[in-house]
Design a protein around this motif. Structure first.
Motif, PDB file in Angstrom:
ATOM      1  N   LYS A   1      50.404  36.175  46.460  1.00 21.45           N
ATOM      2  CA  LYS A   1      50.389  37.677  46.855  1.00 21.45           C
ATOM      3  C   LYS A   1      49.687  38.067  47.915  1.00 21.45           C
ATOM      4  O   LYS A   1      48.712  37.319  48.280  1.00 21.45           O
ATOM      5  CB  LYS A   1      49.554  38.159  45.433  1.00 21.45           C
TER       6      LYS A   1
ATOM      7  N   GLU B   1      47.585  42.197  45.630  1.00 25.96           N
ATOM      8  CA  GLU B   1      46.303  42.451  45.043  1.00 25.96           C
ATOM      9  C   GLU B   1      45.476  42.942  45.964  1.00 25.96           C
ATOM     10  O   GLU B   1      45.023  42.480  46.992  1.00 25.96           O
ATOM     11  CB  GLU B   1      45.614  40.813  44.638  1.00 25.96           C
TER      12      GLU B   1
ATOM     13  N   ASP C   1      54.224  44.665  40.524  1.00 28.99           N
ATOM     14  CA  ASP C   1      53.276  43.609  40.346  1.00 28.99           C
ATOM     15  C   ASP C   1      52.209  43.728  41.240  1.00 28.99           C
ATOM     16  O   ASP C   1      51.911  42.907  42.166  1.00 28.99           O
ATOM     17  CB  ASP C   1      54.058  42.276  40.520  1.00 28.99           C
TER      18      ASP C   1
ATOM     19  N   GLN D   1      48.027  44.259  41.618  1.00 27.38           N
ATOM     20  CA  GLN D   1      46.762  44.403  40.796  1.00 27.38           C
ATOM     21  C   GLN D   1      45.686  45.101  41.784  1.00 27.38           C
ATOM     22  O   GLN D   1      45.537  44.639  42.874  1.00 27.38           O
ATOM     23  CB  GLN D   1      46.168  43.081  40.225  1.00 27.38           C
ATOM     24  N   ASN D   2      45.118  46.088  41.133  1.00 25.53           N
ATOM     25  CA  ASN D   2      43.790  46.504  41.935  1.00 25.53           C
ATOM     26  C   ASN D   2      44.488  47.333  43.021  1.00 25.53           C
ATOM     27  O   ASN D   2      44.468  46.958  44.253  1.00 25.53           O
ATOM     28  CB  ASN D   2      42.839  45.510  42.342  1.00 25.53           C
TER      29      ASN D   2
ATOM     30  N   SER E   1      52.008  46.701  36.838  1.00 23.32           N
ATOM     31  CA  SER E   1      50.593  46.787  37.538  1.00 23.32           C
ATOM     32  C   SER E   1      49.576  46.961  37.126  1.00 23.32           C
ATOM     33  O   SER E   1      49.717  47.614  35.787  1.00 23.32           O
ATOM     34  CB  SER E   1      50.945  47.781  38.735  1.00 23.32           C
ATOM     35  N   SER E   2      48.295  46.674  37.404  1.00 22.38           N
ATOM     36  CA  SER E   2      47.122  47.127  36.706  1.00 22.38           C
ATOM     37  C   SER E   2      46.118  47.470  37.861  1.00 22.38           C
ATOM     38  O   SER E   2      46.013  47.404  38.763  1.00 22.38           O
ATOM     39  CB  SER E   2      46.753  46.138  36.004  1.00 22.38           C
ATOM     40  N   ALA E   3      45.149  48.532  36.972  1.00 17.42           N
ATOM     41  CA  ALA E   3      43.731  48.452  38.071  1.00 17.42           C
ATOM     42  C   ALA E   3      44.126  49.360  39.026  1.00 17.42           C
ATOM     43  O   ALA E   3      44.062  49.434  40.190  1.00 17.42           O
ATOM     44  CB  ALA E   3      43.118  47.642  38.571  1.00 17.42           C
TER      45      ALA E   3
END
Lengths: 491, 250, 496
Positions: C378, C439, C463, C465-466, C490-492
């Motif tokens: 990433k 990321e 995809d 993150q953060n 995705s997250s955060a």
């Protein structure tokens, strides 16, 4: 008298040209930027003017890129000062479907002209190199004789079977082959043009092929091949009633030349008050190797400086196909010529080829063939200055019968003054000639020469009077006569 | 005398050159006959190409071909057709040397090589010498003028060499220099080397098996210069400008 | 950023010493002619060798046109091109050497030399269009061997203007470079390269890169203007054992029918410690900034501050791929890009230039800026601050469509081993920014403007993150209430 009439008639038809409409090039979308290819726009303009009954297509200052264009009846291309017609360097921009591709063409047109103070620049070197490239890649077929294409290289101007043609004022430069060619034209006037073309091989200055009623005047020619050149391609036609007056020429071949291709022949010429300089071969060559007839040629006031040779008259038998070439009635008078010691055209980009070595400086020559005599030649009031200094150890031809007979006849060879290699005279060599008159002829060599001034071999009838022959060797016998009859020498 | 000749001809006829020879036009390699294009690298490319193809002949037709030094390679022949002039450039830094001797055509350790035809090689000696002098005066060349002056042909440690029919003129140095070479055949060559004083025609150093036939040598220095260790040397009908027959070792 | 300063200092010190010992030699004294016709290769080489052997100095080209083939610059020699002096490349390809070690052709070579330079207000003009076409001719005739891929000779069989390899202390100032047959200038595994106030004007043939820096340590390029057919300022890494590192690019202006500032395409070793300031890119076909790690490159600590990207096809493209890495694991992290203003045009930004960039990857609507890593590699920690991107908008789904359904988003191909360009995925599902496999992506004070309504949202995160968006504004006509940030897998994600 005959010539006078023809010249008169030239002036008469020229009067006709005056009333004509002018069309500006921009009207047809022709661009002066030097990069837009204008071929079709210019052709459209010519066709349009032709259909409207005629007029001038006028180009003002600028560079006009074009491929092959064809002039039509009653159309004049007028190049104003600063206007340049620029030939494309892409061979496929030229009409290759004809025998002689060219930048500007005309076929069977009447009353056409190219006038003005502008320039026609063929960009011939780049174009020729591109042709070679296409041949090397196998796209264009050519046997590359002498490592250059003979078939495809475009000429500058090629006009064929036209009537009432005028070229005046223009500058024609850098063709890929012959520069200005007039083929089977009746009533041709070339006046005040400049030909400047040392761009590539075979850059003949002006070629007049089988034309009638021609006046070439007040023009300047500097070309890598023959400067002013008369040819006869057609055995049923000839060049006749031609006048060349007040021209200055330079060449890495001949100044004024008749031939090489000389199928029909040449009749009734007046060549008056012309200057030749820095010219590799002869000031004047008259050759008929292909069965042509040469008759009634009058040369007056020819001045030649720094040329390789003065005069070369030659009958050959090359492509004559059973016909017999002949030459009679040649008068050359009031001529002054200085022969170069080194190479007269040294430093030019396409210098004339160094051939026929070893030989010392060659003499002026009049050479027929056995049984085919050059007949009735008058040389009057002529002065030729030679460098002399021939070295017999480098090249030698004596005057013994064996030596003289060993000079090859070379009937089928390309006719150049140097073709026999070493000749036995330093001033004038005559062979197979009849009725030769020399009056007030001065031949002078600056350095000693091992050869006599003049050798006559098979000359039938010669009358020499008031002659000055001198080289520093002070040899007593400057004229050697062999195998000849009726020779009257000065005391 | 007969033995000698047999010995020499042995060299010549061993040459396999004629077998695989192919002819190449100079224009294939973009070599220009206009007298102004410096063709050095194009000619060199042509020689290398022909050499790599196993040999053949590079044909120059009528025209003036300006060049600096070119290196001949084994099994390559150069033919200068009538009217072709190979013209040496007047820039001294465009000349290469073999064994310290610069030349327009040079070769080292090559065999079965030939330069022939009815053409001319023009050394432009006077102009080249001018350029050379200037470089020496400025200190950019450290050799003396005589050492630095290029010959027209300078060959070293070569074998089976044919030079025939050409006119060689106006070298800056001696016209031809052969050193430590074998089986040299020169025939019908005219050399005019008078552009500068005291230049020799042909210099042979430690050569073996030399046959010179019908040469004309006009030079401001000696026509022939041969070192004492030259062997098997034959001169037939070679003369100088005064018509005197040339003799080995004189 | 602290790591940059010692580099600059070092270069400046060396520059001062560089100026001290100059002795001048005039090239015409060595017999070189300025007539534009005479081929001076041997005379110029002689001059360089002489100066090199006599303690160094400047070889001065006074005004005029000097034609040459390949020459080799040697230690302590500077070519000084006076105002009005032009070094013209021979148009005969056989006048050029293909250096055996380098594997390329060039007009001016230097290999393993130090303290060398090319200075002055003169010009180097490769005349490459003619040379390249002459080469094509020889290839067709069978005299030179080349497969003619894309109907042109391989770029290694066409001369560059300058190729320096494994040299130290190089100064290139004030000169103008024009029209090589291949790249303009390459500095390969060199140390301390100082380029100031040069002009590159080069649209003569394919692959006319403006400047190529390959695996160099210590580079300053500033106050220079580039107009090139291919990438403008291009950093490459040909060797997995070397990096481009400690680089300053300041106050440069560029135009290209490819990319403005580019890392890659060949990107084996990597790119570290860059500071790029005050960069202007205009009329450029592809991206103002492309960072590509497709051959195992390690990219880190890159600061870009101050970009104006006007009439340029794309603004930012960050990409990890897996093309020629041979197992070497690439990464890209710690990228900061700030103070960017960009206008993306509707039409072709380089229309009308010679050798326009190739129209590829159709059909697609205007592509967004993109950050695209790989699933297992990433792109990490990218900060985008004070950014305003203006798009034409108007994406027409009937012409090309990529919707937001999982199937469609997953349908965007990974293209691990493809040549990395912003347009490579054809239609993308966002009109301003597309982020995938990343990321830590932080947008702060960012405005995306579309001049017309687009069928796509401004941003798609796939995809990721953060990610954070602070002071984030989207302007799109007739789109009130439209969801402009679309996260997927995705997250955060923090929005304003």
């Amino acid at each position: 008298m005959k010539y006078l009439l023809s010249v008169l008639s030239l002036t008469v038809w020229l009067g006709f040209q005056s009333k004509a409409d002018d069309y500006k090039a921009s009207m047809f979308g022709i661009k002066s930027n030097g990069t837009t290819l204008n071929t079709h726009s210019i052709q459209k303009a010519i066709d349009f003017i032709h259909e409207k009954g005629g007029g001038r297509l006028v180009f003002y200052v600028g560079r006009y890129l074009t491929g092959t264009i064809q002039l039509k009846s009653n159309v004049t291309i007028h190049l104003e000062e600063g206007a340049t017609l620029v030939g494309s360097t892409n061979i496929y921009d030229y009409n290759l479907s004809v025998r002689f591709p060219a930048l500007i063409t005309a076929y069977s047109a009447d009353h056409i002209a190219i006038t003005g103070k502008g320039v026609i620049d063929g960009q011939g070197r780049e174009l020729a190199n591109n042709v070679t490239d296409q041949v090397q890649k196998g796209i264009l077929k050519d046997d590359l004789a002498n490592d250059r294409s003979a078939r495809w290289r475009p000429k500058g101007i090629y006009l064929r079977e036209c009537k009432n043609v005028e070229l005046s004022g223009i500058v024609v430069k850098n063709a890929a082959e012959w520069v200005v060619v007039c083929d089977q034209i009746d009533q041709l006037k070339i006046d005040k043009i400049t030909v400047d073309s040392k761009a590539f091989w075979n850059n003949d200055g002006i070629d007049i092929v089988d034309c009638k009623n021609v006046l070439i005047s007040n023009s300047y020619i500097d070309s890598s091949d023959d400067a002013i050149c008369f040819k006869s391609h057609d055995a049923t036609k000839m060049c006749e009633n031609v006048e060349v007056r007040n021209c200055v020429a330079r060449s890495s071949a001949n100044g004024i030349k008749f031939g090489t291709v000389s199928s029909g022949g040449y009749k009734n010429f007046k060549i008056i008050n012309n200057k030749i300089f820095d010219t590799y071969r002869s000031a004047i060559t008259i050759a008929t190797p292909d069965g042509g007839l040469v008759e009634n040629i009058f040369v007056d006031s020819l001045f030649a400086y720094n040329t390789g040779n003065a005069i070369y008259l030659r009958i050959g038998a090359r492509w004559n196909k059973g016909r017999t070439g002949s030459m009679k009635g040649i008068t050359i008078q009031n001529m002054y010529c200085e022969i170069a010691e080194g190479k007269a055209d040294a430093g030019r980009e396409y210098e004339g080829p160094v051939e026929d070595l070893p030989r010392n400086i060659s003499p002026a020559s009049i050479v027929g063939l056995p049984g085919q005599y050059i007949t009735d030649v008058t040389l009057k009031n002529i002065e030729i200055i030679y460098p002399g200094n021939a070295n017999p150890n480098y090249a030698f031809r004596g005057i013994s019968p064996a030596d003289l007979d060993s000079i090859p006849e070379m009937p089928a060879a390309y006719p150049e003054y140097s073709q026999f290699k070493e000749l036995p005279a330093w001033g004038f060599y005559l062979r197979h000639a009849k009725q030769v008159t020399m009056d007030h002829v001065i031949l002078r060599a600056k350095g000693k020469d091992y050869r006599p001034a003049i050798v006559l071999d098979d000359v039938q009838g010669a009358l020499f009077s008031a002659m000055t022959l001198a080289d520093p060797s002070k040899k007593k016998k400057q004229i050697h006569v062999y195998n000849s009859t009726d020779i009257f020498l000065p005391k | 005398m007969k033995n000698l000749f047999a010995h020499i001809s042995l060299f010549f006829f061993l040459s396999p050159l004629a077998l695989c020879a192919k002819d190449y036009n100079a224009s294939l390699f973009g070599i220009k006959s206009d007298g102004v294009t410096l063709n050095t690298q194009s000619i060199q490319k042509a020689i290398d190409f022909i050499h790599e193809k196993g040999g053949g002949k590079l044909d120059f037709y009528v025209g003036r071909y300006l060049t600096g030094s070119i290196r001949l390679k084994s099994n390559v022949q150069i033919e200068l057709k009538e009217g072709a002039v190979l013209v040496g450039t007047t820039s001294i830094h465009d000349y290469l040397a073999v064994e310290g001797k610069r030349g327009l055509i040079v070769a080292e350790g090559q065999e079965h090589i030939a330069v022939f035809g009815k053409g001319v090689i023009e050394g432009q000696g006077a102009g080249l010498f001018d350029a050379l002098q200037k470089q020496i005066q400025k200190g950019y060349l450290t050799e003396n003028a005589q050492e630095a002056s290029p010959a027209i042909v300078s060959l070293s440690h070569c074998k089976d060499i044919r030079i025939e029919g050409l006119h060689l003129q106006n070298a800056c140095g001696n016209a031809l220099i052969f050193s430590h070479s074998q089986a040299i055949h020169m025939k019908d060559v005219a050399i005019k080397n008078r552009a500068l004083p005291l230049l020799n025609g042909i210099v042979f150093m430690a050569c073996e098996g030399v046959l010179c036939q019908k040469l004309f040598i006009e030079s401001s220095g000696k026509e022939l210069s041969t070192s004492a260790d030259c062997k098997s040397f034959t001169l037939e009908g070679c003369k100088n400008a005064a018509g005197k027959l040339l003799v080995f070792g004189k | 950023m602290k790591q940059i300063h010692p580099t600059l200092l070092r270069l400046l010190l060396f520059l001062v010493s560089f100026q001290a010992f100059t002795k001048d030699y005039i090239v015409s004294d060595f017999g070189a002619k300025n007539d534009g016709i005479t081929l001076n290769t041997c005379s110029i080489q002689k001059a360089i060798d002489f100066i090199h052997e006599h303690g160094g100095g400047r070889l001065v080209f006074e005004s005029g046109n000097y034609v040459t083939g390949s020459i080799y610059l040697k230690s302590n020699v500077t070519l000084q091109l006076d105002y009005g002096a032009t070094i013209l490349g021979s148009t005969n390809p056989f006048d050029y050497v293909k250096d055996k070690k380098i594997g390329w052709m060039s007009m001016i070579f230097a290999v393993n030399q130090e303290n060398i330079g090319i200075t002055g207000k003169g010009t180097i003009n490769g005349r490459g269009f003619i040379t390249a076409n002459n080469m094509v001719n020889y290839i067709h005739r069978g005299v030179y061997t080349d497969p003619l891929k894309y109907d042109r000779p391989n770029e290694t069989n066409r001369p560059q203007n300058i190729y320096f390899r494994e040299c130290k202390n190089i100064v290139i100032t004030d000169i103008t470079l024009r029209d090589p047959a291949s790249w303009n200038q390459t500095y390969d595994q060199c140390k301390n390269v100082y380029v100031n106030h040069i002009t590159v004007d080069s649209k003569s043939y394919w692959n006319n890169d403006g400047i190529d820096i390959v695996d160099c340590d210590g580079v300053v390029i500033k106050n220079s203007y580039f107009d090139a057919a291919d990438d403008v300022i291009c950093f490459k890494s040909h060797s997995p054992d070397f990096f481009c590192q400690n680089v300053v690019v300041d106050s440069c202006v560029g135009r290209s029918s490819a990319n403005g500032l580019k890392f890659g395409t060949v990107s084996r070793g990597g790119f570290k410690n860059f500071k790029v300031t005050n960069l202007t890119i205009f009329d450029t076909f592809r991206s103002a900034i492309t960072f590509a790690a497709v051959d195992g490159a390690e990219i880190e600590n890159i600061v870009v501050d101050g970009v104006r990207s006007i009439n340029t096809g794309n603004v930012i493209y960050l990409r990890i791929g897996d093309r020629w890495g041979k197992g070497k694991k690439p990464y890209m992290k710690n990228i900061t890009i700030s103070n960017v203003y960009a206008e993306i045009p509707l039409g072709k930004p380089d229309a009308g230039y010679n050798f326009e960039g190739p129209i590829e990857d159709l059909p697609r609507n205007i592509s967004p800026a993109s950050i695209v890593g790989l699933l297992e590699n990433k792109i990490q920690n990218v900060t985008l601050k004070n950014i305003h991107l203006v798009y034409p908008g108007g994406g027409n789904p009937l012409y090309a469509k990529r919707g937001l359904s999982p199937a469609e988003l997953d349908g965007v191909p990974q293209m691990r081993d493809a040549y990395p360009e912003f347009s490579q995925f054809k239609e993308l599902p966002a009109w301003a920014f597309y982020v995938r496999h990343a990321e830590g992506v932080h947008f702060e004070n960012v405005t995306f403007t579309a001049n017309k309504k687009d069928y796509r949202p401004a941003v798609v995160l796939d995809d990721v993150q953060n990610a954070s968006f602070k002071r984030f504004v989207v302007e799109e006509p007739e789109s009130a209430g439209k969801q402009q940030v679309f996260p997927y897998k995705s997250s955060a994600i923090q929005l304003n």
